[in-house]
Write a protein that holds these residues in place. Structure first.
Motif, PDB file in Angstrom:
ATOM      1  N   ALA A  78       0.850  -1.202   0.000  1.00  0.00           N
ATOM      2  CA  ALA A  78       0.000   0.000   0.000  1.00  0.00           C
ATOM      3  C   ALA A  78       0.884   1.251   0.000  1.00  0.00           C
ATOM      4  N   GLY A  79       1.991   1.203   0.750  1.00  0.00           N
ATOM      5  CA  GLY A  79       2.927   2.338   0.792  1.00  0.00           C
ATOM      6  C   GLY A  79       3.516   2.591  -0.592  1.00  0.00           C
ATOM      7  N   ALA A  80       3.862   1.525  -1.296  1.00  0.00           N
ATOM      8  CA  ALA A  80       4.447   1.660  -2.645  1.00  0.00           C
ATOM      9  C   ALA A  80       3.427   2.293  -3.594  1.00  0.00           C
ATOM     10  N   LEU A  81       2.189   1.849  -3.478  1.00  0.00           N
ATOM     11  CA  LEU A  81       1.149   2.398  -4.368  1.00  0.00           C
ATOM     12  C   LEU A  81       0.897   3.870  -4.076  1.00  0.00           C
ATOM     13  N   ARG A  82       0.921   4.208  -2.782  1.00  0.00           N
ATOM     14  CA  ARG A  82       0.699   5.615  -2.428  1.00  0.00           C
ATOM     15  C   ARG A  82       1.781   6.500  -3.047  1.00  0.00           C
ATOM     16  N   LEU A  83       2.998   5.945  -3.164  1.00  0.00           N
ATOM     17  CA  LEU A  83       4.086   6.719  -3.777  1.00  0.00           C
ATOM     18  C   LEU A  83       4.103   6.591  -5.300  1.00  0.00           C
ATOM     19  N   LYS A  84       3.066   5.942  -5.821  1.00  0.00           N
ATOM     20  CA  LYS A  84       2.902   5.761  -7.278  1.00  0.00           C
ATOM     21  C   LYS A  84       4.036   4.945  -7.895  1.00  0.00           C
ATOM     22  N   ARG A  85       4.607   4.044  -7.109  1.00  0.00           N
ATOM     23  CA  ARG A  85       5.654   3.177  -7.652  1.00  0.00           C
ATOM     24  C   ARG A  85       5.016   2.087  -8.509  1.00  0.00           C
ATOM     25  N   LYS A  86       5.786   1.643  -9.512  1.00  0.00           N
ATOM     26  CA  LYS A  86       5.249   0.614 -10.421  1.00  0.00           C
ATOM     27  C   LYS A  86       5.885  -0.751 -10.149  1.00  0.00           C
ATOM     28  N   ALA A  87       7.062  -0.734  -9.483  1.00  0.00           N
ATOM     29  CA  ALA A  87       7.778  -2.001  -9.287  1.00  0.00           C
ATOM     30  C   ALA A  87       8.458  -2.045  -7.930  1.00  0.00           C
ATOM     31  N   ILE A  88       8.526  -3.258  -7.375  1.00  0.00           N
ATOM     32  CA  ILE A  88       9.180  -3.506  -6.091  1.00  0.00           C
ATOM     33  C   ILE A  88      10.509  -4.190  -6.374  1.00  0.00           C
ATOM     34  N   ILE A  89      11.553  -3.812  -5.631  1.00  0.00           N
ATOM     35  CA  ILE A  89      12.794  -4.599  -5.670  1.00  0.00           C
ATOM     36  C   ILE A  89      13.029  -5.138  -4.263  1.00  0.00           C
ATOM     37  N   THR A  90      13.273  -6.433  -4.158  1.00  0.00           N
ATOM     38  CA  THR A  90      13.545  -7.007  -2.839  1.00  0.00           C
ATOM     39  C   THR A  90      14.501  -8.182  -2.951  1.00  0.00           C
ATOM     40  N   PHE A  91      14.983  -8.658  -1.808  1.00  0.00           N
ATOM     41  CA  PHE A  91      16.026  -9.696  -1.743  1.00  0.00           C
ATOM     42  C   PHE A  91      15.544 -10.961  -1.089  1.00  0.00           C
ATOM     43  N   GLY A  92      16.339 -11.966  -1.228  1.00  0.00           N
ATOM     44  CA  GLY A  92      16.110 -13.188  -0.459  1.00  0.00           C
ATOM     45  C   GLY A  92      16.978 -14.305  -0.985  1.00  0.00           C
ATOM     46  N   GLY A  93      16.843 -15.486  -0.377  1.00  0.00           N
ATOM     47  CA  GLY A  93      17.496 -16.670  -0.907  1.00  0.00           C
ATOM     48  C   GLY A  93      16.791 -17.084  -2.191  1.00  0.00           C
ATOM     49  N   ILE A  94      17.389 -18.015  -2.949  1.00  0.00           N
ATOM     50  CA  ILE A  94      16.778 -18.411  -4.231  1.00  0.00           C
ATOM     51  C   ILE A  94      15.410 -19.086  -4.037  1.00  0.00           C
ATOM     52  N   GLY A  95      15.082 -19.448  -2.795  1.00  0.00           N
ATOM     53  CA  GLY A  95      13.757 -20.030  -2.549  1.00  0.00           C
ATOM     54  C   GLY A  95      12.889 -19.139  -1.677  1.00  0.00           C
ATOM     55  N   THR A  96      13.186 -17.864  -1.631  1.00  0.00           N
ATOM     56  CA  THR A  96      12.525 -16.951  -0.667  1.00  0.00           C
ATOM     57  C   THR A  96      10.983 -16.969  -0.706  1.00  0.00           C
ATOM     58  N   ASN A  97      10.378 -17.230   0.430  1.00  0.00           N
ATOM     59  CA  ASN A  97       8.907 -17.170   0.535  1.00  0.00           C
ATOM     60  C   ASN A  97       8.442 -15.722   0.456  1.00  0.00           C
ATOM     61  N   HIS A  98       9.244 -14.847   1.041  1.00  0.00           N
ATOM     62  CA  HIS A  98       8.907 -13.422   1.004  1.00  0.00           C
ATOM     63  C   HIS A  98       8.864 -12.938  -0.456  1.00  0.00           C
ATOM     64  N   GLY A  99       9.846 -13.391  -1.246  1.00  0.00           N
ATOM     65  CA  GLY A  99       9.885 -12.993  -2.656  1.00  0.00           C
ATOM     66  C   GLY A  99       8.647 -13.484  -3.388  1.00  0.00           C
ATOM     67  N   LEU A 100       8.252 -14.718  -3.077  1.00  0.00           N
ATOM     68  CA  LEU A 100       7.076 -15.286  -3.753  1.00  0.00           C
ATOM     69  C   LEU A 100       5.800 -14.546  -3.330  1.00  0.00           C
ATOM     70  N   ALA A 101       5.684 -14.292  -2.030  1.00  0.00           N
ATOM     71  CA  ALA A 101       4.514 -13.564  -1.535  1.00  0.00           C
ATOM     72  C   ALA A 101       4.443 -12.184  -2.181  1.00  0.00           C
ATOM     73  N   THR A 102       5.590 -11.521  -2.318  1.00  0.00           N
ATOM     74  CA  THR A 102       5.617 -10.180  -2.919  1.00  0.00           C
ATOM     75  C   THR A 102       5.195 -10.247  -4.384  1.00  0.00           C
ATOM     76  N   ALA A 103       5.724 -11.255  -5.091  1.00  0.00           N
ATOM     77  CA  ALA A 103       5.371 -11.384  -6.521  1.00  0.00           C
ATOM     78  C   ALA A 103       3.868 -11.626  -6.680  1.00  0.00           C
TER      79      ALA A 103
END
Ligand SMILES: Cc1ncc(COP(=O)(O)O)c(C=O)c1O
Length: 371
Positions: A78-103
């Protein structure tokens, strides 16, 4: 902002009701099904001689992809959308659950996800998540190690304007706010008689947002529960000092927008961490974790994962075993692993050669065996 339907009492975070001034300043978007269910683990309790073990099922926090990340993403995306961002960049291991949830949840809101990924032991879960990242439209970058990930990220920022940075695990103060809110949700459930107030809450400790948020939340909600993080990540990342710092940053964020939030602070002594269930390293299964996973599955038909929740549950079982005097004391296990089965997608869309070439080796190597 794309509007998603909200369900149950997910109309606004309980936190906004308690601290109304936050509402105008902190963006929030419903993504999940809250409150998540709580239930007593009767059959397990009978088998191990403890009558008061409970589970909070954050695995079922969303029909798209559940687990603990949904609560964080409701604030972060929601914070990203409020700033009118179009894309998220984030990190994790090659199996990151956080990365999958974000995608997955990012895609629901029209946000693209760029994942910068470092190495971790290769398991089928890791391979499946890699295939799922692609399926859900994430762009992938293999960085191998933390230094490489940092350099790649700087490179992306210099060349692609408008990226929204989210730290590993979604554990920014904003993300952790999701778990401050979760403590208020738990308090409501206790007041409604759905469970007794837990004396101890066990949860997996990785990038710290969950433990920090729950620790702050219990304090603000007036719960007496001791929240215990079971470390499943490396000490330099997941320790008492760093978690206290994040907890204090959460309070600062809240107080910046609402002075009704008490000026409490946390030191290392206020953060409870069990360090003995980590095993060989991040993503490596342990014997205790595997046993805990099998026991919970056999008695209650609840699935755990070996990287996070099995280690946390093993710590809870060990604690109960060593404290026979607590056999009637309420203990809560906060289940943080997604329970939505995405294997049908993996089965349909399993061609790894559609991934960037730098990931092929993940599918050509010997898998780490689960003991
Ligand atoms: C299933 C699961 N449980 C627990 C955690 C740990 O939560 P945190 O990173 O907030 O410490 C993670 C983090 O990725 C996770 O994927």
């Amino acid at each position: 902002m794309p509007v998603l339907k909200s369900r149950g009492d997910s109309i606004e975070p309980l936190l906004f009701r308690k601290y109304p001034a936050l509402k105008g300043h902190i963006a929030w978007q419903s993504l999940g099904n809250f409150p998540t269910l709580v239930r007593k683990l009767e059959k397990l309790g009978k088998e191990i001689g403890h009558q008061n073990i409970w589970i909070k099922q954050d695995g079922k926090s969303s029909d798209a992809y559940g687990g603990n990340k949904v609560r964080k993403l409701e604030f972060i995306l929601a914070g990203a959308l409020r700033l009118k961002r179009k894309a998220i960049i984030t990190f994790g291991g090659i199996g990151t659950n956080h990365g999958l949830a974000t995608a997955i949840h990012g895609k629901r809101l029209g946000l693209k996800t760029l994942l910068v990924l470092v190495d971790q032991p290769v398991t089928t879960h890791v391979q499946e998540n890699l295939l799922l990242f692609r399926h859900f439209g994430a762009e992938l970058c293999r960085a191998h190690n933390t230094l490489g990930a940092g350099l790649r990220t700087v490179g992306y920022f210099l060349t692609r304007p408008g990226l929204h940075f989210v730290p590993a695990g979604g554990s920014s103060p904003l993300g952790a706010l999701g778990f401050v809110n979760a403590a208020f949700e738990l308090k409501n459930q206790i007041e409604a008689g759905q469970l007794p107030e837990p004396k101890y809450i066990f949860v997996a400790l990785g990038s710290k947002g969950t433990l920090a948020g729950l620790t702050v939340g219990c304090k603000l909600a007036g719960l007496q529960s001791t929240v215990i993080g079971v470390r499943v990540a490396y000490y330099w990342l997941a320790n008492e000092k760093n978690t206290a710092k994040l907890a204090n940053n959460v309070i600062s964020l809240m107080r910046r927008h609402d002075k009704a939030v008490p000026d409490v602070s946390f030191s290392e002594k206020d953060i409870h961490v069990v360090h003995d269930f980590f095993g060989e390293g991040y993503g490596f299964a342990t014997h205790q974790g595997k046993e805990a996973l099998e026991l919970l599955n056999r008695t209650e038909k609840i699935e755990l994962d070996l990287t996070y929740t099995a280690k946390a549950f093993a710590a809870l079982l060990d604690f109960i075993k060593r404290h026979k005097e607590l056999s009637n004391t309420p203990v809560l296990f906060w289940h943080t692993y997604n329970s939505v089965d995405l294997t049908p997608i993996v089965k349909q869309d399993h061609d790894y050669t559609k991934l960037p070439r730098s990931f092929y080796d993940v599918f050509q190597t010997n898998l780490i065996s689960y003991l």
